[in-house]
Design an enzyme around this catalytic site. Structure first.
Site, PDB file in Angstrom:
ATOM      1  N   CYS A  59      59.022  29.390 -65.958  1.00  0.00           N
ATOM      2  CA  CYS A  59      59.340  30.204 -64.783  1.00  0.00           C
ATOM      3  C   CYS A  59      60.609  31.019 -64.982  1.00  0.00           C
ATOM      4  O   CYS A  59      60.749  32.106 -64.430  1.00  0.00           O
ATOM      5  CB  CYS A  59      59.463  29.313 -63.551  1.00  0.00           C
ATOM      6  N   LYS A 111      52.528  14.094 -56.272  1.00  0.00           N
ATOM      7  CA  LYS A 111      51.241  14.647 -56.680  1.00  0.00           C
ATOM      8  C   LYS A 111      51.458  15.573 -57.861  1.00  0.00           C
ATOM      9  O   LYS A 111      51.978  16.677 -57.723  1.00  0.00           O
ATOM     10  CB  LYS A 111      50.550  15.420 -55.561  1.00  0.00           C
ATOM     11  N   GLU A 164      54.311  38.120 -61.927  1.00  0.00           N
ATOM     12  CA  GLU A 164      54.510  37.079 -62.918  1.00  0.00           C
ATOM     13  C   GLU A 164      53.221  36.835 -63.703  1.00  0.00           C
ATOM     14  O   GLU A 164      52.178  36.520 -63.128  1.00  0.00           O
ATOM     15  CB  GLU A 164      54.956  35.786 -62.236  1.00  0.00           C
ATOM     16  N   GLU A 198      60.765  25.930 -55.399  1.00  0.00           N
ATOM     17  CA  GLU A 198      61.182  26.639 -56.614  1.00  0.00           C
ATOM     18  C   GLU A 198      59.949  27.361 -57.103  1.00  0.00           C
ATOM     19  O   GLU A 198      58.980  26.734 -57.526  1.00  0.00           O
ATOM     20  CB  GLU A 198      61.725  25.658 -57.652  1.00  0.00           C
TER      21      GLU A 198
END
Length: 495
Positions: A297, A189, A392, A264
């Site tokens: 990231c 997906k 973040e 992750e």
């Protein structure tokens, strides 16, 4: 390119810069439509790229059923044949690098030159690497009181792979390749903001001879189709790259079935610059964190500089950052493309506005540029517990703090809930050894950045993830490890 050449959409197909992309699901070796669709929009200029099949639990069930039916045959396929098919997929990617690159750039806004020269060749490399590693996978037999122990990596079953929008095809191949090499079947997906190259990957895999049902691609929103996949009792592995809140939701969904998960997740990585560092190199490393408009990231968004060189570092950094060119990512002279989505742009701007209101100073940037771009930003005068330091942002926003000695540098570097990566600039090898030993991070770069090898483990500590990908670590996750103990020939009795 002229607007008329950008996209043309017909039933079930989007023509993106002359490349036909099927906008339906790929289930059991066939294209499957949904009753509803969602609109895919280019971040470059807001142009509609296509109406994408909007999956529901029904499509999720169909995809898992197809993967379940195909699993016994693919699991029983000899390693050599599985490796051959993976290499054929890699060859197919190589033949379509230009098409994949322009579609990906149009869909996610990253630089076209990067997709051509680095990202798409890396996609092909990922498939070849895991094909090669499959053929060498093994553990030497060992003896226990005369009995032989033989370790094998057995296929686990259908896998649900859920991928993000910032590097779609590369991160899809990072999961799909080892899952297929291990003998598993896959339901992929892609992120709803960037679904197009996943559809092209299905075409490439089918052309390479991958049997029907071994790879399935379903599109849609996480709340509508993702939950159905992660809670499905026939899914035996879930691999996800994305945000911490979504990972929590997936973990809760997978818990009743005890489905193994690999995550992750986010990062808030530090770049530590010591006074003995090559200052030019350190500035280059810091500016490199704006790659992909900061939507990486691994980016070292917290720059930590030793006090004696802080003023000179800021001067050099400011000069270099202000020369970066923002604009159309299809132009080779562009350094930073657009932010992926207006919602993400608003999120980035909100972080910066709140930080400035709390006392931070924007020495570079700190504002939007046109409708879809955010200026490369460096904020100083920030506290360690400030939101902008702890959370973040996922945009071209860096913070700068200073430190007096190694102990303070390490304390600041480790002072978040994350632990994905860290970068260190120093001219002292002994210092590098001391500091890296104390950093909490899955990857540490010393006087370099973003050097990645598939033989190495990749993943995060703390809230940056669970598990490791790459090399044998990927097979450890995507397989059921088995140890078979055999008695010596003619041996009678019990151990």
């Amino acid at each position: 390119m002229p607007e008329s050449e950008h996209t043309i959409t017909v039933a079930g197909v989007a023509q993106v810069a002359g490349v036909a992309v099927d906008t339906r699901h790929w289930i059991g070796g066939e294209r499957v439509a949904s009753a509803g669709t969602f609109t895919d929009v280019s971040p470059i200029d807001g142009t509609t790229l296509g109406e994408i099949a909007r999956g529901t639990p029904a499509e999720a069930d169909a995809a898992v059923a197809a993967a379940t039916a195909a699993f016994p045959g693919w699991a029983a396929t000899p390693r050599e044949e599985r490796a051959r098919v993976l290499r054929a997929i890699a060859d197919g990617v190589d033949k379509r690098v230009e098409e994949l690159a322009i579609v990906e750039t149009t869909d996610n806004g990253a630089l076209l030159r990067s997709h051509r020269r680095g990202v798409m060749p890396r996609v092909a490399h990922n498939f070849r690497f895991f094909a090669d590693r499959l053929l060498t996978l093994g553990h030497a037999d060992f003896e226990t009181r005369g009995h032989t122990n033989h370790v094998t990596w057995d296929p686990a079953g259908p896998c649900a792979l859920i991928t993000p929008w910032n590097a779609p095809l590369m991160l899809e191949s990072w999961k799909v390749a080892p899952a297929l090499a291990a003998g598993n079947t896959v339901v992929l997906k892609p992120a709803e903001w960037t679904p197009l190259t996943a559809s092209l990957l299905a075409d490439v895999a089918a052309h390479a001879g991958l049997p029907a049902g071994v790879l399935n691609v379903v599109q849609g929103y996480g709340s509508e189709i993702g939950d159905a996949l992660t809670a499905h009792p026939d899914v035996r592995r879930i691999s996800f790259t994305g945000s911490v809140p979504t990972a929590r939701r997936i973990a809760a969904s997978a818990a009743p079935q005890l489905t193994p998960t690999s995550f992750e997740l986010g990062g808030k990585s530090p770049l530590l610059v010591f006074a003995d560092a090559d200052l030019g190199l350190a500035v280059d490393l810091a500016v490199e964190q704006y790659d992909n408009a900061g939507q990486v990231c691994l980016a070292a968004t917290r720059v930590l500089v030793e006090e004696p060189i802080a003023e000179e570092f800021v001067r050099r950094f400011t000069d270099k950052a202000r020369r970066l060119r923002q604009g159309d990512p299809r132009d080779d002279s562009t350094d930073l493309g657009p932010t992926i989505h207006p919602r993400q742009l608003e999120k980035i701007d909100g972080f910066v506005r709140r930080a400035v209101a709390a006392g931070a100073r924007a020495v570079v940037g700190g504002h939007r540029v046109a409708e879809r771009y955010y200026a490369p930003t460096l904020l100083t005068d920030v506290d360690q517990d400030a939101e902008i330091v702890q959370e973040e942002v996922f945009g071209p926003v860096l913070t700068l703090q200073t430190f007096r000695d190694e102990n303070e540098a390490v304390r600041l570097a480790n002072g978040t809930r994350f632990g994905l990566a860290a970068t260190l600039a120093t001219g002292d090898p002994a210092r590098a050894d001391r500091v890296t030993a104390r950093l909490v991070a899955g990857t540490v770069w010393v006087n370099c950045f973003f050097v990645r090898d598939l033989q190495a483990p990749f993943g995060g500590s703390r809230r940056s993830g669970v598990g490791r990908e790459g090399g044998t670590w990927s097979f450890d996750f995507f397989c059921d490890l088995k140890n078979t103990v055999t008695a010596p020939k003619g041996w009678q009795g019990h151990g």
